[in-house]
Design an enzyme around this catalytic site. Sequence first.
Site, PDB file in Angstrom:
ATOM      1  N   ASP A  72      -7.814  13.075  -1.419  1.00 50.50           N
ATOM      2  CA  ASP A  72      -7.107  12.271  -0.429  1.00 50.50           C
ATOM      3  C   ASP A  72      -5.805  11.823  -1.114  1.00 50.50           C
ATOM      4  OD1 ASP A  72      -6.662  10.468   1.768  1.00 50.50           O
ATOM      5  OD2 ASP A  72      -7.411   8.860   0.476  1.00 50.50           O
ATOM      6  N   LEU A  73      -4.816  11.391  -0.329  1.00 46.32           N
ATOM      7  CA  LEU A  73      -3.550  10.962  -0.931  1.00 46.32           C
ATOM      8  C   LEU A  73      -3.479   9.437  -1.089  1.00 46.32           C
ATOM      9  CD1 LEU A  73      -0.640  11.490  -1.913  1.00 46.32           C
ATOM     10  CD2 LEU A  73       0.067  11.546   0.483  1.00 46.32           C
ATOM     11  N   ASP A  74      -3.364   8.745   0.049  1.00 39.86           N
ATOM     12  CA  ASP A  74      -3.201   7.297  -0.007  1.00 39.86           C
ATOM     13  C   ASP A  74      -4.465   6.626  -0.533  1.00 39.86           C
ATOM     14  OD1 ASP A  74      -2.467   4.662   0.402  1.00 39.86           O
ATOM     15  OD2 ASP A  74      -3.096   4.676   2.485  1.00 39.86           O
ATOM     16  N   THR A 133      -0.020   3.877  -0.941  1.00 42.93           N
ATOM     17  CA  THR A 133       0.982   3.597   0.092  1.00 42.93           C
ATOM     18  C   THR A 133       0.445   2.603   1.134  1.00 42.93           C
ATOM     19  OG1 THR A 133       0.244   5.662   1.091  1.00 42.93           O
ATOM     20  CG2 THR A 133       2.367   5.709  -0.045  1.00 42.93           C
ATOM     21  N   LYS A 172      -7.125   2.072   6.747  1.00 38.78           N
ATOM     22  CA  LYS A 172      -7.029   3.041   5.642  1.00 38.78           C
ATOM     23  C   LYS A 172      -7.662   4.377   6.020  1.00 38.78           C
ATOM     24  CE  LYS A 172      -6.449  -0.074   1.795  1.00 38.78           C
ATOM     25  NZ  LYS A 172      -7.001  -0.631   0.560  1.00 38.78           N
ATOM     26  N   SER A 208      -4.781  14.916   3.510  1.00 42.44           N
ATOM     27  CA  SER A 208      -4.301  13.578   3.864  1.00 42.44           C
ATOM     28  C   SER A 208      -4.051  13.432   5.353  1.00 42.44           C
ATOM     29  CB  SER A 208      -2.997  13.289   3.102  1.00 42.44           C
ATOM     30  OG  SER A 208      -2.408  12.109   3.591  1.00 42.44           O
ATOM     31  N   ALA A 209      -4.419  12.271   5.882  1.00 38.57           N
ATOM     32  CA  ALA A 209      -4.164  11.963   7.295  1.00 38.57           C
ATOM     33  C   ALA A 209      -2.685  11.696   7.541  1.00 38.57           C
ATOM     34  CB  ALA A 209      -4.981  10.748   7.703  1.00 38.57           C
ATOM     35  N   LYS A 225      -9.687  12.313  10.377  1.00 36.76           N
ATOM     36  CA  LYS A 225     -10.851  11.769   9.694  1.00 36.76           C
ATOM     37  C   LYS A 225     -11.445  10.672  10.591  1.00 36.76           C
ATOM     38  CE  LYS A 225      -8.476  12.394   5.274  1.00 36.76           C
ATOM     39  NZ  LYS A 225      -7.835  11.760   4.121  1.00 36.76           N
ATOM     40  N   GLU A 274     -12.106  10.419  -2.241  1.00 33.21           N
ATOM     41  CA  GLU A 274     -11.609   9.591  -1.135  1.00 33.21           C
ATOM     42  C   GLU A 274     -11.731   8.105  -1.429  1.00 33.21           C
ATOM     43  OE1 GLU A 274     -10.426   8.901   1.794  1.00 33.21           O
ATOM     44  OE2 GLU A 274     -10.020  10.841   2.704  1.00 33.21           O
ATOM     45  N   ASP A 275     -10.856   7.304  -0.812  1.00 33.76           N
ATOM     46  CA  ASP A 275     -10.975   5.848  -0.969  1.00 33.76           C
ATOM     47  C   ASP A 275     -11.385   5.150   0.318  1.00 33.76           C
ATOM     48  OD1 ASP A 275      -8.439   6.345   0.302  1.00 33.76           O
ATOM     49  OD2 ASP A 275      -7.996   4.227  -0.049  1.00 33.76           O
TER      50      ASP A 275
END
Length: 219
Positions: free
Chosen positions: A10-12, A18, A46, A117-118, A148, A172-173
């Site tokens: 995942d990115l953020d 971010t 998130k 990433s979303a 997601k 993932e977070d």
Amino acid sequence: MEKLEGVIFDLDGVITDTAEYHYRAWKKLAERLDIKIDRVFNEELKGVSRMDSLDRILEYGDRLADFNATEKNEMADWKNELYKETIVDIKPSDILPGMEAFLDELKQAGIRTAVASASKNAEVILQSLGIREQFDFVVDAAKIEKSKPDPEIFLKALELLDLPADVCVGVEDAAAGVDSIKDAGIRAIGIGDATVLRRADVVLAGTDELRLETLKSLV
Ligand code: B16
Ligand code: MG
């Protein structure tokens, strides 16, 4: 025993943070609509797509029925312009702790990587962080139809990596993201709170705790 061949990030919240910038932009939009949001509510945004985030805010402020699709698109665009103004300054030092070294380690071990990433801003953010070339593929919201927690984004990453689910691990977070990984049949590492990330196979407090051995033990 299978061998670890791919990792999907995942990115953020995993590669960079971010969430605070998203929060500040959404808060400004919410203020225009007389809706008060705080950081506790922001946790619910998130990993959630831009339009779904807007719907959640409108619902929270009891204003969901007040706007049509065109107005909602305008609001989402307004928020995104504000958000983009704040992420222009993102730089390599904004990469979360341990991630650069971990990505190097994966590369040296011949393990393929992708980002799921979303965010429709994922490519720009990775370029600004200076690590876009570290990933074999980037699947962002522009490349999928269902956001997601639907597994589509992680299934798309598997397809591009040309790997089966059982030789990969997802990181993932957000709870919605962990659901997406698990429903794609992939083992999940959660970054954050174990009470929130219940479906993750392993939960780590932070990215600095990521170890190749931990991922290998999951496949
Ligand atoms: P954008 P991730 C998600 O990124 C964020 O966590 C979420 O807060 C945001 O609404 C979503 O991207 C969409 O972002 O408005 O830039 O398209 O965690 O999936 O990397
Ligand atoms: Mg995230």
